[in-house]
Enzyme design. Structure first.
Site, PDB file in Angstrom:
ATOM      1  N   CYS A 305       0.850  -1.237  -0.168  1.00 30.03           N
ATOM      2  CA  CYS A 305       0.224   0.020  -0.005  1.00 30.03           C
ATOM      3  C   CYS A 305       0.777   1.134   0.042  1.00 30.03           C
ATOM      4  CB  CYS A 305      -0.624   0.195   1.208  1.00 30.03           C
ATOM      5  SG  CYS A 305      -1.985   1.274   1.515  1.00 30.03           S
ATOM      6  N   ARG A 404     -19.073  -2.366 -11.824  1.00 31.15           N
ATOM      7  CA  ARG A 404     -19.431  -0.882 -12.209  1.00 31.15           C
ATOM      8  C   ARG A 404     -19.736   0.039 -11.040  1.00 31.15           C
ATOM      9  NH1 ARG A 404     -25.361  -0.558 -11.996  1.00 31.15           N
ATOM     10  NH2 ARG A 404     -26.241  -2.822 -11.354  1.00 31.15           N
TER      11      ARG A 404
END
Length: 482
Positions: A305, A404
Site C-alpha cells: 500500500c 460498475r
C-alpha cells in the site's frame, strides 16, 4: 487552533516496529493459551487469522484452507457478481453434512454437457431429476469417463438410486454408504424431490480438520468483500456467506455510511465495515450504523500500500486498532476489531491483540502460500508468488472492467505490484503463527485473548533499539558477507 498547535497536539501514530510486549508474571505455559476469538458478533474463530480480500490472496482455495484450520478467508471482489457468488458457493460446498445447494441435471442432457458442468463446478456426480424435480437416477464420473459425448444422461445414469429422508443421522448415512458401496446419498422429501446430498468425502473430512469452523449446517464459514455501494452484490452473496465485509480504503465518508446503511438493512449476514483509522470513525460506525458486526481498521500499513506515501494520509494499524478498540469499549459494544495491514509475524499479531484487536487480517503473509491465486514463478533459483495491492494499477484496471460500482473517484494509484517469497501451505503458516502467538501470550501471562487486552503492557523502542532486537553482528545463511 493555530497552525503551530497542530504540532503540539499531534498524536503519536505508533507502528508495530515502535513497540515491544513487556514480559510479566505468568502462570501460563504457551500450551495452555487459547487463541480463539470473534471475527464478528456472531462468528467465532479458533485462530484469530483472516486473509485479505485481494485477488492475489483469497479465492475459494484460500478460504477453504483457512476455515479448515480455524481461521477465515474474505473473498475478493475483483470479479463479476456471478463469479464471486460462484466462488462462495464452492467454499460452502467443500464440506457439509448435507449439501443443500444441490446441482441436478435432466435426463435429456448430453454427456458433453455434464462434463462441462463437472469442470465448472469441480463436482463428480449429480442427481438426475425429471420435470417435476423428482429423482429418477444419479450420474457420476464413473458413468461418463468412457461414454460417447453425444449420449444422453438417461443412457448412462444409474436408475436404481439409494436415497434417504431428511431425518437421517450421520451414523445412519455412514452405514448406508458403506453397505451399498456408494459415494453419494441423495436426500429426498415425501414426493421424491431432491432436497440435499450427503457424500462420503464430506463425512471423511469431518474428522480430518477438528479445528474447522462451520455453520449450523456443517458447511465451512465464509466471508466476502463488497463495495459499500454495491447492494446487489451484497444481496446475491448473502445466501452463501456468513460475513459481508465492506471493502474501501477510507470508510469514514458520508457516501460510504449511506451505502453501508442500505446493505445492513437488506442482508442477514454479519456486516463488517471499514477501513477506518480513528476513534471518531469507530464512534460514528457504532452510533450511526445499526447492527454493525465488526470494524476493519488500519489505513496505509499494508506492505504493498502506498496511500501514506502518495497522499501522506493514513492511520497505522497499531494506532488505528487502539483507537477503535477504545471506542468499542467506551460504548459497551460487542463488535469485533480486525487489525488489517502491516502484520509480518506472530509478534505483530500479539501486539495488535494487546491494544484491543479481536482478530488480525493479513495479505502478504498468505499471498506466499500454495493456496493463494497469485502466479508462482522462479527467480534466481527461488520461488515467489505474485502479489499486488488493490489500489495498484493492475487491480484497479481489472476491477473497473468488472465492477460498475468501482468507478474511480481518485486518479492516483495507491498500491504497488510485486512478488513475495513462497512460504508453503496455509497449514504450515497457521501452525507457525499459532505457536508464536501462544509463546507471546506465555510471556505476558495471558491465557486468552481477552486476557491479552487486560494484562499486556507495551514499551516504546527507539530506531537503534529496533536494530538491537533483531539478529545482528552475525552472518546469516543466505546473506551477503560484509
Amino acid at each position: 487552533m493555530g497552525f503551530r498547535e497542530k504540532f503540539k497536539n499531534a498524536d503519536h501514530a505508533l507502528t508495530f516496529n515502535d513497540v515491544l510486549l513487556l514480559p510479566g508474571w505468568t502462570t501460563v505455559e504457551p500450551s495452555d493459551a487459547v487463541v480463539g476469538s470473534r471475527a464478528s458478533k456472531n462468528v467465532e474463530l479458533n485462530v484469530p487469522f483472516i486473509s485479505s480480500p485481494m485477488d492475489t490472496v483469497t479465492e475459494s482455495e484460500m478460504s477453504i484452507a483457512l476455515a479448515r484450520h480455524g481461521g477465515l478467508g474474505v473473498l475478493h471482489r475483483n470479479c463479476s457478481v456471478e463469479q464471486e457468488v460462484e466462488i462462495a458457493r464452492a467454499v460452502k460446498r467443500a464440506e457439509a453434512l448435507i449439501i443443500r445447494d444441490v446441482i441436478t441435471v435432466r435426463p435429456g442432457s448430453t454427456v458433453d454437457d455434464l462434463l462441462a458442468l463437472m469442470d465448472r463446478h469441480k463436482i463428480h456426480g449429480f442427481p438426475v431429476v425429471n420435470e417435476n424435480d423428482s429423482i429418477v437416477g444419479i450420474v457420476t464420473w464413473r458413468d461418463l469417463r468412457l461414454a460417447d459425448r453425444s449420449l444422453k444422461v438417461r443412457d448412462v445414469m444409474t436408475k436404481e438410486v439409494i436415497t434417504a429422508g431428511e431425518n437421517i443421522t450421520l451414523e445412519e448415512a455412514k452405514e448406508i454408504l458403506h453397505e451399498h458401496r456408494i459415494e453419494k446419498l441423495p436426500i429426498v422429501d415425501g414426493k421424491g424431490r431432491v432436497t440435499g446430498l450427503i457424500t462420503m468425502k464430506d463425512i471423511t473430512l469431518k474428522g480430518t480438520y477438528p479445528e474447522a469452523i462451520r455453520d449450523e449446517e456443517g458447511r465451512l464459514i465464509c466471508a466476502a468483500a463488497v463495495s459499500p455501494f454495491d447492494i446487489e452484490r451484497a444481496k446475491a452473496l448473502d445466501e452463501y456467506v456468513d460475513i459481508i465485509v465492506t471493502d474501501v480504503a477510507h470508510f469514514h465518508n458520508r457516501n460510504c455510511f449511506e451505502g453501508a446503511g442500505r446493505i445492513l438493512k437488506e442482508v442477514s449476514a454479519d456486516v463488517v465495515v471499514g477501513n477506518i483509522g480513528t476513534y471518531e470513525a469507530a464512534e460514528d460506525c457504532l452510533t450511526k450504523l445499526e447492527d454493525v458486526a465488526g470494524l476493519r481498521v488500519g489505513i496505509g500499513s499494508g506492505s504493498i500500500c502506498t496511500t501514506s506515501v502518495v497522499t501522506k494520509a493514513g492511520a497505522p494499524t497499531l494506532y488505528a486498532t487502539s483507537q477503535a478498540a477504545d471506542a468499542v469499549r467506551d460504548y459497551g459494544s460487542e463488535v469485533s476489531v480486525i487489525a488489517d495491514g502491516g502484520i509480518r509475524n506472530p509478534g505483530d499479531i500479539a501486539v495488535a491483540l494487546a491494544v484491543g484487536a479481536s482478530c488480525t487480517m493479513m495479505g502478504n503473509v498468505f499471498a506466499g502460500t500454495s493456496e493463494s491465486p497469485g502466479r508462482l514463478v522462479a527467480i534466481e533459483g527461488r520461488y515467489y508468488k505474485e502479489y499486488y495491492g488493490m489500489g495498484s494499477a493492475a487491480a484497479r484496471q481489472k476491477r473497473f472492467a468488472q465492477d460498475r460500482y468501482s468507478r474511480p473517484s481518485k486518479t492516483v494509484n495507491e498500491g504497488v505490484e510485486g512478488w513475495v517469497p513462497y512460504r508453503g501451505s496455509v497449514s504450515d503458516i497457521v501452525a507457525e503463527f499459532v505457536g508464536g502467538l501462544k509463546a507471546a501470550m506465555g510471556y505476558v501471562g495471558a491465557r486468552t485473548i481477552p486476557d491479552m487486552w487486560e494484562r499486556a503492557r507495551l514499551a516504546l523502542v527507539t530506531e537503534r533499539g529496533s536494530e538491537e532486537i533483531n539478529p545482528h553482528d552475525v552472518i546469516l545463511p543466505g546473506s551477503k558477507r560484509p
